[in-house]
Each structure stands twice: as structure tokens, then as C-alpha cells.
Enzyme design. Sequence first.
Site, PDB file in Angstrom:
ATOM      1  N   ASP A  14       0.929  -1.206   0.192  1.00 46.41           N
ATOM      2  CA  ASP A  14       0.067  -0.126  -0.051  1.00 46.41           C
ATOM      3  C   ASP A  14       0.840   1.188   0.030  1.00 46.41           C
ATOM      4  OD1 ASP A  14      -1.814   2.123   0.450  1.00 46.41           O
ATOM      5  OD2 ASP A  14      -2.732   1.158   2.058  1.00 46.41           O
ATOM      6  N   VAL A  37      -5.570   5.159  -6.355  1.00 44.53           N
ATOM      7  CA  VAL A  37      -4.873   6.017  -5.306  1.00 44.53           C
ATOM      8  C   VAL A  37      -4.927   6.794  -5.105  1.00 44.53           C
ATOM      9  CG1 VAL A  37      -2.022   6.101  -5.609  1.00 44.53           C
ATOM     10  CG2 VAL A  37      -2.604   4.214  -6.206  1.00 44.53           C
ATOM     11  N   ASP A  38      -5.571   7.891  -5.952  1.00 41.99           N
ATOM     12  CA  ASP A  38      -5.975   9.318  -5.721  1.00 41.99           C
ATOM     13  C   ASP A  38      -6.861   9.325  -4.359  1.00 41.99           C
ATOM     14  OD1 ASP A  38      -6.139  11.891  -5.974  1.00 41.99           O
ATOM     15  OD2 ASP A  38      -7.306  11.834  -7.512  1.00 41.99           O
TER      16      ASP A  38
END
Length: 177
Positions: A14, A37-38
Site C-alpha cells: 500500500d 490510488v488518488d
Amino acid sequence: MTPVTVTLTLVRGDITLQSVDAIVNAANSSLLGGGGVDGAIHRRGGPEILRACRALRASHYGRGLATGRAVATTAGLLDARWVIHTVGPVHSATEDRSDLLASCYRESLRVAGELGARTVAFPAVSTGIYGWPMDDGARIAVRTARASAPRSVTEVRFVLFDDDAYVRFQAALAAEG
């Protein structure tokens, strides 16, 4: 930038849990958060990141951040000093956009150098919802990072969410020597 020796490492995990100077966010052009991801970076990093992104939109990036460009904000609650936001291209079967993908890595590393960052963690930009084939994305990421890392950056860490991405980045690293 003069090509230098930089350590390229792979991590399966992560990106929001990485302890580095700068975490690169695969952002959308609005800079206001999103999915993947954002969204994870905005959620874990807290409201300071969104406030900084809103300030950028209110000043220099009123129309958003262009594809292939990069800009930094605070990292909020993340174990990093900065988040470098970059907008990857959507993959196209009819138009070669690989220069835009390479620009994401190059521009993010340029910003990292300007900040004095020594360690930078990247996701596999554009390989999620934007549909970039993982093999090609890995090749472009590894080649560009190796060729563009400024002297201040000693480690580029590719943080890969699943085993498939890890294996493909491993192959790209091996192919690049």
C-alpha cells in the site's frame, strides 16, 4: 538532468503506508481526489491534502493539472513530507501516448529534486482505471526513472498493489539491467 545511479526498488503493498520523502499520487486533472490510488492518498492523508489541492486550483491550476505534469502539496497525515500529484494518460489503442506517461515519471522526479527529496514512492501510473498495459507501463516507469532521477533522489520505490504488477515490474527491472 544528468542520468545518475539511483536505486530502484519494488515493494508489494500500500503506497499510503510508505515512509519516504515524497509519495507520488496518480491523480486526476481536478486534483480534488478520486478513486484508486488518488482516493486512498486523500483518505489516509487527511483534509490537509485536499485543502492544498484546492489552493492550487484557486491559484495556478484553475483548469486543473495537465496530463504528464506534476505538482507537490503537503502529505498531511502520511509518513512523507510531500505528495507529488501527476496526471497519467488514458491508454489508447490508436494513439501513442507513451511520451505522456514517461513525462509523469520525469516531471514527478523533477519536482522531487526541486524539493530536495531523497526517497520517492511511485504507484504504477495509468495502469489501473486508465487502462495502460502493465508490461508497457512497467517498462516506461523503470526506464524513465533510471534516466531522469535527479542527483538528490537516491531511491525510487515502485509500490505495487498486487502480485501481477510486482512480477511485471520485476521483469522490467531485469530487462533494463
